[in-house]
Structures are given as structure tokens and as C-alpha cells.
Scaffold this active site. Sequence first.
Site, PDB file in Angstrom:
ATOM      1  N   SER A  58       0.766  -1.233   0.047  1.00 34.31           N
ATOM      2  CA  SER A  58       0.010   0.144  -0.210  1.00 34.31           C
ATOM      3  C   SER A  58       0.819   1.112   0.107  1.00 34.31           C
ATOM      4  O   SER A  58       2.170   1.076   0.283  1.00 34.31           O
ATOM      5  CB  SER A  58      -0.966  -0.106   1.123  1.00 34.31           C
ATOM      6  OG  SER A  58      -0.281   0.488   2.320  1.00 34.31           O
ATOM      7  N   LYS A  59       0.105   2.348   0.024  1.00 32.99           N
ATOM      8  CA  LYS A  59       0.864   3.632  -0.263  1.00 32.99           C
ATOM      9  C   LYS A  59       1.605   3.852   1.013  1.00 32.99           C
ATOM     10  O   LYS A  59       2.681   4.700   0.747  1.00 32.99           O
ATOM     11  CB  LYS A  59      -0.089   4.650  -0.767  1.00 32.99           C
ATOM     12  CG  LYS A  59      -0.594   4.579  -2.168  1.00 32.99           C
ATOM     13  CD  LYS A  59      -1.361   5.752  -2.381  1.00 32.99           C
ATOM     14  CE  LYS A  59      -1.709   5.668  -4.112  1.00 32.99           C
ATOM     15  NZ  LYS A  59      -2.411   6.402  -4.848  1.00 32.99           N
ATOM     16  N   ARG A  60       1.093   3.452   2.116  1.00 33.83           N
ATOM     17  CA  ARG A  60       1.875   3.871   3.354  1.00 33.83           C
ATOM     18  C   ARG A  60       2.698   2.658   3.936  1.00 33.83           C
ATOM     19  O   ARG A  60       3.559   3.212   4.651  1.00 33.83           O
ATOM     20  CB  ARG A  60       0.634   3.623   4.492  1.00 33.83           C
ATOM     21  CG  ARG A  60      -0.483   4.875   4.481  1.00 33.83           C
ATOM     22  CD  ARG A  60      -1.475   4.638   5.491  1.00 33.83           C
ATOM     23  NE  ARG A  60      -2.366   3.325   4.897  1.00 33.83           N
ATOM     24  CZ  ARG A  60      -3.220   3.680   3.664  1.00 33.83           C
ATOM     25  NH1 ARG A  60      -3.296   4.859   3.053  1.00 33.83           N
ATOM     26  NH2 ARG A  60      -3.954   2.620   3.382  1.00 33.83           N
TER      27      ARG A  60
END
Length: 518
Positions: free
Chosen positions: A275-277
Site C-alpha cells: 500500500s501507499k503507506r
Amino acid sequence: MARKTRVRFAPSPTGPLHMGGVRTALYNYLFAKKRGGDFIIRIEDTDSQRFVPGAEKYIIEALNWCGIVPDEGVDAAGNVVETASERHPHAPYRQSQRKPIYRQYAEQLVADGYAYYAFDTAEELGAKRAEMEAQGQTFIYGLSTRMGLRNSLSLPEAEWKDLLETRTDWTIRFKMPENRVVKMDDLIRGHVEVNTDTLDDKVLWKRADELPTYHLANIVDDHLMEITEVIRGEEWLPSLPLHYLLYEAFGWTDTQPRFAHLSLLLKPDGKGKLSKRDGDRLGFPVFPLQWVNAEGEVSRGYREDGYFPEAFVNLLAMLGWNPGNDQELFTLEELVEAFSLERVVKSGARFNADKAKWFNKEYLRKKSVSELTDLYMPVLESKGITGFSREYVERVVALIQERATFVADFWDIASYLFVAPSTFVEKDAAKFWKEENYTLALKVADFILGFEGEFTKENLEGPLEEYIRSNEWPMGKVMNCLRLALVGASSGLGIADIVTLIGKEEFARRIEYIKNTL
Ligand code: GLU
């Protein structure tokens, strides 16, 4: 006659492009180029609520950095093309600018009985949803509910025609057929079948902003742009039955593109989507370029982290595709040659940050000293290091190239070739700067200072070692003592290398300094 291969990358400018998105673009590009076809960029920006300023520019810049250059959709200056020309016959390539195109297609579906007008307000739909949930059911706008809702199928003709005139918030929805098995073929996943009874009546067009939704715009544009293969992320697989049915409803099945849905990039532990995080949490970039959001939060980028674009492209290509042999290093041209969708894996590809670094190290090793020096000179300047000739920097680079993963490592590996150490690693000093060692080391220093031959590594190294050996002094301890004086630590390059680079005078200065300091 076989059609010319035409594929497209169709990002929505809702934020920075995740590395998985770059991989999708790359696979499209490789597929097109291998077949002598066209690679098109289309900006799918019809969802104004999710529009993020700067995202489109970011996406194009990221692809440019990777060398993924479109044949259509973006001009040489990196602008999305707005006016049709010979090279860009399908312009505009931004869906918001294609707005007038879509309504007629949506209306045509209504006229042909494949779609209908819906007048339910958000409040009405919310109430219906709450009512069904209270009974333990989930609400979908579809076969089982549509006749109880307010639309051109359930209302008397006069009434809905009136609503159509007087209201400006209606939508056009697809009328999902009853109990049909949609048979689909995916170039990666093979044959897939879905019964339409599980599917809802998706909104295709909205009167409120006179814009299509993703589904309608996507199908209409793929058709008008003569797309032959749609290669996209697997999150779109659930939309595939609707897309098949739309092609059928429009009567476009003869030229319907073939579909390939790419598996996800997975977290390093294989548990779930990257994920982006994850990047900031696990210490690696997930974006091609650095991104600063509206709140000023910075997300790392491969470019800013010091990756070469060739290395980034190579590592992305290998995440989900393999050439069927052991080769791991490929230029973009070699990838074009070797790529095929048949060798794209069905399962998710696990991201490995160490492997990503390995790729960069390999590319750094292959670079010329001159190119690396070009990259390193500004780094030195930014540290206030001036007064060294290019030739000197090239000698340093040649010496440390093999040890570095990133250009920025050059400084950590050998800053002492530019500035004298002012501190000494405590535990190294405690271990090596002992009288029995440094008295010998200082004698060796005198030997070096008195060395009369031309001061090169080749000339100095042999005699230096010979001098220590013939005296039967402990080589390691003596060398580490000297290294402490020159580097500030007991690790680093060979003494002869350091001494010949920094020169006799600087060598003498550093010996004096450590004598007075430790
Ligand atoms: N706009 C969609 C996205 O951002 C494109 C999906 C597709 O390629 O059909 O993923």
C-alpha cells in the site's frame, strides 16, 4: 486483417502514481513496442471529487523519468494533448475534455433497452439502504430492487419523462440482464464466468455534471481509440462482466479489446497489497518520484532516494514477469525484446527492498566513471566541497564504485578523501591507538614521508608492505593505526590508495593531528 496493436495506460489523477501503476504502464509499453504497436496515455479524470491537483503532471513526469514514452496522448513537452493532429488523431486524451462525446452513447443504450434513467436522490437511496440493512440484507441497485425504486422502468412514462425535463440530478444506469452467464477470457487468468444476478446496475452517466462514470468513458474511449488490448490491475477484474456486456450492448464485440489483469504487488512479507503507506512504514519508496501532499507530508520517491531509472524499470519488470531463464538485468530495449504476457505470473509479486537495492548496485557498477563523476560533483558541491579537480574526483569514484549502491554512498564511503577526520571512532581508537602500535605506525609514516619514488599506489604499496614485514611488525595493527589517522576509523580503503590520493602534505598533517589529539 490483423489490427495494429494499440494499448493504453489510463490513470486517474487522484494522487501520485504507485509503483504498481508504473508497472502497469511499463507492461503496456513493452507489449506495444514488442509488436510494433502504439502506447497511448489517457487521463481518466471524470471523477471530479477525487481529483488531486498536480497528480496528472506527476504521473507524466514519472513515466518520462522511466523512459516510458507514449506514442499518443502526451506531446514532446510532456503535456496531455488537447487537439487532434496526425500524430494524435484521437485527441483530446483527457476525459474531462471529451465530455460532449459520452452522452449520446449513454442515451443510445437507453433507446436500445440496455440502460434506463434513474431519479432516486442520495437521501432516498440512503433510506432504502438503511431499511434493507435493518432486515439483515445488503442493498444493491439491481434486478431485485430496481422495480421498487424511482426510474424509467418502474414509473409511468409520463411521469419519468417529466422528471427527465424538470430535474437535473438524474443518472443513466446499466440494466444488468437477468440470469446470464458472462463468459470472459483473460490473457493472464484464462477463462472466467460470472452470473449477472450477482451484479448491480452501475451508473454510466450523470446529468448533474454531465459526465460519464469510469465504466462508460472507459469503454467508449477504448473503442474510439481503437484499443486492441487492455492491460490493467486486477482490481478491475470485477468490472469485466459489465465491460463485456457494454461492448455487446453497443454492438462492438467484433473489435472488443482482449483483456489482461495484472496481479497485485504484495508487501515484503507477502501479506496483502503493497500500500501507499507501506513505504514510509517499512523504509523504502513505493512511489517513483517524491510526492508532497496538500498537508505538506512528504512521501519518498525512487528518484530522490538515488535510484537510477534503468534500475527502477528493471526491478519493476521483474515483479510479476520473468524471462524463463536466469537473466535478471535487462535494458528497456532488452525488455521489449523479451517481454510476453504469457510469462506474467497469476499470483501476486512480493516486493523485496534488498533486491531493489541490488538492482541499483548492479547498474551503478556498470556506469562509467565519468557519468558517476557528473552525478557526484553536485553532491560534493552541496556539501561545500570545492577545490578538487574533476580528475581527482574521478580517481576517487573509480576506487569506490564497486562498494556503493547509490551515488550518495560515495560520501559515506570516502568523505575522508576530501576532508580530514576531526573525530575518531572511539572503539577503534581504544582498540588500535595503543603505544605499542602507534610507535610503529609513526615509523611507517616516516617511511612513507621519506619515500622518494613517484607517489603512486603501484610504486608505494609493495615497498610499504615490505618495510613492515621485514621489521616483523604486526601488519594489521599498524595499518589500522594509520587508517585511524587518515580515515578516523580503522576501516576504509588501503593505505597506499589513501596516501597517494591525499598526497604527502595532507598525510603529514593528519598524522600530526592524531598525535596531538589522541
Ligand atoms: N482509470 C482507471 C485506473 O485509474 C483505469 C482502469 C483501466 O485501465 O481500465 O486504474
